[in-house]
Design an enzyme around this catalytic site. Structure first.
Site, PDB file in Angstrom:
ATOM      1  N   ALA A 317      14.185  -9.733  10.864  1.00  0.00           N
ATOM      2  CA  ALA A 317      12.990  -9.648  10.031  1.00  0.00           C
ATOM      3  C   ALA A 317      12.527  -8.200   9.909  1.00  0.00           C
ATOM      4  CB  ALA A 317      11.883 -10.511  10.623  1.00  0.00           C
ATOM      5  N   ILE A 320       8.457  -3.740  12.926  1.00  0.00           N
ATOM      6  CA  ILE A 320       8.765  -3.194  14.247  1.00  0.00           C
ATOM      7  C   ILE A 320       9.224  -4.318  15.169  1.00  0.00           C
ATOM      8  CG2 ILE A 320       7.800  -1.961  16.236  1.00  0.00           C
ATOM      9  CD1 ILE A 320       5.702  -0.795  14.250  1.00  0.00           C
ATOM     10  N   LYS A 321      10.309  -4.089  15.887  1.00  0.00           N
ATOM     11  CA  LYS A 321      10.815  -5.114  16.803  1.00  0.00           C
ATOM     12  C   LYS A 321       9.793  -5.403  17.894  1.00  0.00           C
ATOM     13  CE  LYS A 321      15.786  -4.266  16.215  1.00  0.00           C
ATOM     14  NZ  LYS A 321      17.053  -3.902  16.900  1.00  0.00           N
ATOM     15  N   MET A 323       8.366  -6.726  21.642  1.00  0.00           N
ATOM     16  CA  MET A 323       8.752  -6.505  23.032  1.00  0.00           C
ATOM     17  C   MET A 323       9.027  -7.811  23.765  1.00  0.00           C
ATOM     18  SD  MET A 323       6.333  -3.312  24.224  1.00  0.00           S
ATOM     19  CE  MET A 323       4.786  -3.885  23.537  1.00  0.00           C
ATOM     20  N   LYS A 338      11.705 -17.353  15.459  1.00  0.00           N
ATOM     21  CA  LYS A 338      11.314 -16.479  16.570  1.00  0.00           C
ATOM     22  C   LYS A 338      11.881 -17.025  17.881  1.00  0.00           C
ATOM     23  CE  LYS A 338       6.961 -15.047  16.262  1.00  0.00           C
ATOM     24  NZ  LYS A 338       5.477 -15.058  16.089  1.00  0.00           N
ATOM     25  N   ASP A 373       0.235 -21.554  12.333  1.00  0.00           N
ATOM     26  CA  ASP A 373       0.797 -22.696  13.053  1.00  0.00           C
ATOM     27  C   ASP A 373       2.302 -22.465  13.203  1.00  0.00           C
ATOM     28  OD1 ASP A 373       0.957 -25.119  14.327  1.00  0.00           O
ATOM     29  OD2 ASP A 373       0.918 -26.322  12.502  1.00  0.00           O
TER      30      ASP A 373
END
Length: 589
Positions: A317, A320-321, A323, A338, A373
């Site tokens: 995506a 910024i990646k 953590m 995700k 959601d």
């Protein structure tokens, strides 16, 4: 013998579903009394409990089957027969699609992923058979030519009101008629050409009750929602009228709590609602009316169909990646996937279990239109050929413990043990960068107003967002700012809001690390300006409406309000739509 056993197992599962639906209906029906009695905290508690009921009934049914039938492995012929018998039991059922999903849930608790195909579970639904049947009467039609427009609307409102009367129905109906005339052009026809179709049940959520329907005329169809509130003094009043699919879609948005709506025929209800809001999927609507597991099932069917009709590849995506999470997407599909990483950055003092707990908290909490959601899935199979090399390498690097492969060649699959799926949004930091590049100051102002509003509405609902960097918020297609990074959220009473001590020496002023003590849970609101809003143009736009968010005093007051049970009203429509803010004869209370 197997036919008898198949029937017994099928009956055990359907009985488990009936128990679930009965309890679900009982708590749904309680919303009416809660609304009448202004029991807002009880409504929130009921919403949390109702969300948990499904899994509890599935586990009960799973245990019954394991214990009563000594099931340890899959008997191919038996379970194909169980499904066939179960399908027969659903022929005249009022909620066949929900019962199919319940069956799938029980089966998936019993057996391994390799059996999750249409021979044994309902990958494809049979509920479409309902389309060929006489549709249940879920709405009532009214024709104003018989009694006149005002009396017809009064009758509609009174047919839905509770034991509490309207404080001034005559005034409110006048406001409704004025708003229809101003905003709904297709209703400007002769009375004899008008017809109202009104759903027979009220939609309850938080402090609101909603009547939903459509106006039919030769000019076309106008969908609408009438929002009704309790004045907490023994009277009801109409607060707003929404007359467009877009504004209605926000009320049914994915960042809202689920409605309480007492309907025996959800299939028919979802079809009706989709006619009013064509951009909403059936998955969206099932979830919105409280059947979030059915929403998951419908989403997955839609997703499989999309995979069959597309050929683009999954990719990391934009943005910024994270953590804690790794996020990927399919460009042609408006969702993100995700996964929780195996190892987190050192600054993140949390575990996988903690992260799952935070996502569960969001599922159960009132999201006030500001938290996305999520749908949680286990053992999800994707065609490996649809993953680009960069994404495969990233997943293998950050989460090898939950990734495995099955099959070879074109049939090769990548199996992800656990993931979350949510709507794709434009990360707020990227949205603002684009607006800045294009000198779109109004977009910057609107987005930062929304950012501040999102924070204020979250903390007023007892959610401290934690990491409030711009990258952790997204912008929807409606322009709403939504928070979607949950690994650091907390309840307000868990945080100590402090004023940052002023540096008094040069050494303190230029110290690389805080020279004052900082304990876990300490938060310094003024640091928002430094860490989240370092760009001067962002900070300037933010301060126009939300400078108070940079003071500890504001957060401390919100914390105290929550502790005292004081929750600010958050409406699922703009203030400009409220009758008390409209120009015609301003409604005073």
């Amino acid at each position: 013998m197997k036919d008898e056993l198949a029937l017994t197992i099928a009956n055990t599962i359907i009985n488990g579903f009936e128990r679930h639906f009965a309890i679900f209906t009982e708590i749904t029906q309680s919303a009416r009394n809660r609304f009448q009695q202004c029991q807002w905290n009880e409504i929130h508690r009921s919403a949390r409990a109702r969300t948990n009921f499904y899994d509890e009934r599935v586990k009960e049914t799973f245990n019954d089957i394991k214990e009563d039938f000594n099931i340890s492995s899959l008997d191919d012929a038996l379970w194909q027969r169980v499904k066939a018998v179960y399908s027969d039991l659903l022929i005249n059922h009022k909620q066949p699609e929900l019962a199919e999903t319940f069956y799938n849930s029980v089966f998936c608790h019993l057996f391994e992923r390799k059996y999750y195909h249409n021979d044994y579970i309902y990958v494809e639904s049979t509920a479409h058979r309902l389309d060929d049947k006489t549709q249940p009467e879920i709405y009532t039609s009214y024709q104003p030519k018989e009694l006149g427009l005002k009396q017809t609307i009064c009758d509609i409102m009174n047919s839905h009101r509770t034991v509490i009367p309207f404080e001034d129905l005559d005034r409110d109906v006048d406001a409704l008629i004025n708003t229809f005339r101003r905003k709904a052009h297709k209703t400007r026809v002769k009375l004899e050409d008008l017809k109202f179709d009104i759903l027979n049940f009220t939609f309850y959520r938080n402090k609101g009750a909603y009547l939903i329907g459509r106006v039919l005329s030769p000019a076309g169809e106008t969908p609408f929602i009438i929002a009704v509130l309790n004045n907490e003094k023994g009277g009801l009043y109409i607060d707003a009228l929404l007359t467009s699919s877009e504004s209605m879609a926000v009320v049914f948005g994915f960042a809202r709590a689920y409605f309480f709506v007492d309907c025996e025929h959800p299939y028919a209800l979802v079809n009706f609602l989709q006619g009013l809001m064509p951009h909403k999927t059936k998955a969206d609507l099932y979830s919105a009316i409280g059947f979030h597991k059915q929403g998951k099932t419908q989403f997955y069917r839609d997703f499989l169909n999309h995979l069959d009709s597309s050929d683009d590849q999954f990719e990391l995506a934009a943005g910024i990646k994270g953590m804690v999470m790794s996020v990927f997407t399919l460009p042609s599909y408006p969702y993100v996937f995700k996964i929780i990483k195996d190892k987190f950055s050192p600054s993140k003092n949390i575990t996988k279990k903690d992260v799952k707990g935070k996502y569960r908290l969001v599922k159960l909490h009132d999201r006030v239109g500001r938290m996305a959601d999520t749908m949680e899935y286990s053992e999800v199979a994707f065609p490996k050929s649809r993953f680009n090399d960069e994404l495969l390498a990233e997943l293998q690097k950050v989460a090898p413990s939950i990734i495995r492969y099955e099959g070879e060649g074109e049939e090769a699959l990548i199996i992800i043990e656990h993931l979350y799926i949510e709507r794709r949004m434009v990360p707020l930091n990227l949205y603002l960068m684009d607006a800045l590049k294009n000198k779109a100051q109004q977009k910057i102002d609107d987005a930062l107003f929304g950012y501040g509003q999102a924070i204020k509405q979250l903390i007023s609902a007892d959610i401290f967002p934690g990491d409030m960097l711009l990258k952790n918020f997204g912008v929807t297609r409606h322009g709403r700012v939504i928070f979607y990074d949950y690994d650091e959220i907390a309840y307000m009473n868990e945080i100590n809001f402090r004023v940052k001590p002023k540096a008094v020496t040069e050494e303190q002023l230029y110290a690389a690390e805080p020279w004052y003590s900082v304990m876990p849970g300490d938060m310094f609101p003024e640091e928002l300006a430094t860490f989240a809003l370092a760009n001067p143009s962002y900070l300037k736009a933010f301060k126009i409406h939300h400078e108070d968010l940079l003071t500890a005093a504001y957060w401390q007051q919100c914390q105290q309000d929550v502790a005292n049970g004081i929750y600010k009203d958050v409406f699922p429509y703009p203030d400009k739509y409220r009758f008390c803010n409209l120009s015609f004869g301003s409604i005073k209370r």
